[in-house]
Design a protein around this motif. Structure first.
Motif, mmCIF file in Angstrom:
data_model
loop_
_atom_site.group_PDB
_atom_site.id
_atom_site.type_symbol
_atom_site.label_atom_id
_atom_site.label_comp_id
_atom_site.label_asym_id
_atom_site.label_seq_id
_atom_site.Cartn_x
_atom_site.Cartn_y
_atom_site.Cartn_z
ATOM 1 N N GLU A 14 -52.310 43.977 -0.569
ATOM 2 C CA GLU A 14 -53.025 44.014 0.708
ATOM 3 C C GLU A 14 -52.336 43.151 1.757
ATOM 4 O O GLU A 14 -52.193 43.549 2.920
ATOM 5 C CB GLU A 14 -54.474 43.549 0.512
ATOM 6 C CG GLU A 14 -55.300 43.682 1.766
ATOM 7 C CD GLU A 14 -56.770 43.358 1.532
ATOM 8 O OE1 GLU A 14 -57.410 42.921 2.499
ATOM 9 O OE2 GLU A 14 -57.254 43.539 0.408
ATOM 10 N N ASP A 17 -49.180 44.866 2.853
ATOM 11 C CA ASP A 17 -49.559 45.976 3.729
ATOM 12 C C ASP A 17 -49.816 45.453 5.144
ATOM 13 O O ASP A 17 -49.308 45.997 6.129
ATOM 14 C CB ASP A 17 -50.798 46.666 3.154
ATOM 15 C CG ASP A 17 -51.085 48.022 3.780
ATOM 16 O OD1 ASP A 17 -50.167 48.629 4.372
ATOM 17 O OD2 ASP A 17 -52.231 48.489 3.657
ATOM 18 N N LEU A 59 -49.835 51.397 0.255
ATOM 19 C CA LEU A 59 -49.736 50.730 1.554
ATOM 20 C C LEU A 59 -50.426 51.630 2.578
ATOM 21 O O LEU A 59 -49.792 52.252 3.425
ATOM 22 C CB LEU A 59 -48.264 50.481 1.917
ATOM 23 C CG LEU A 59 -47.503 49.547 0.980
ATOM 24 C CD1 LEU A 59 -46.034 49.480 1.356
ATOM 25 C CD2 LEU A 59 -48.109 48.160 0.988
#
Length: 129
Positions: A14, A17, A59
């Motif tokens: 995360e 991303d 992603l």
């Protein structure tokens, strides 16, 4: 380098991303081409196989950012290969013993053919000059 300069954590999918989306936003505002971003994403996924379409980590923000960029960015065409380069490559192919390949390359260049189109050509498709 971008993430290190801004001290962005890269300890989870995360966070990676989010850091990549921040970077994409920055280079979008700097006027980068869409091709640069897709190469960046492809390079990241190649270097880190656990990410991307076939990986276990998605992603999703990056994918959405690239889709949005594609909608906002007009497509650009690549400059064609100069004749001299096509001639040099063809000459080298013939020199290496690939006469058919060299002739096919020149035919593709002069007739603006894609490789698949050139491979489907038959003698009946050609007209004598």
């Amino acid at each position: 380098q971008f993430a290190a300069d801004l001290q962005l954590p890269l300890d989870s999918g995360e966070n990676i991303d989010m850091a990549m989306v921040d970077y994409l936003d920055q280079i979008f505002l700097d006027g980068a081409d869409m091709d640069d971003t897709t190469r960046l994403y492809a390079a990241w996924c190649w270097r880190n196989p656990s990410f991307g379409r076939n990986g276990r980590i998605r992603l999703s923000r990056v994918s959405r950012a690239l889709q949005g960029w594609k909608k906002l960015s007009p497509t650009t065409t690549r400059a064609p290969m100069p004749w001299i380069f096509a001639a040099l490559i063809s000459t080298q192919m013939v020199h290496d013993g690939d006469l058919i390949g060299g002739l096919a390359l020149i035919t593709m260049f002069l007739c603006y053919l894609r490789p698949g189109e050139a491979m489907r050509l038959k003698e009946a498709d050609l007209v004598r000059p």
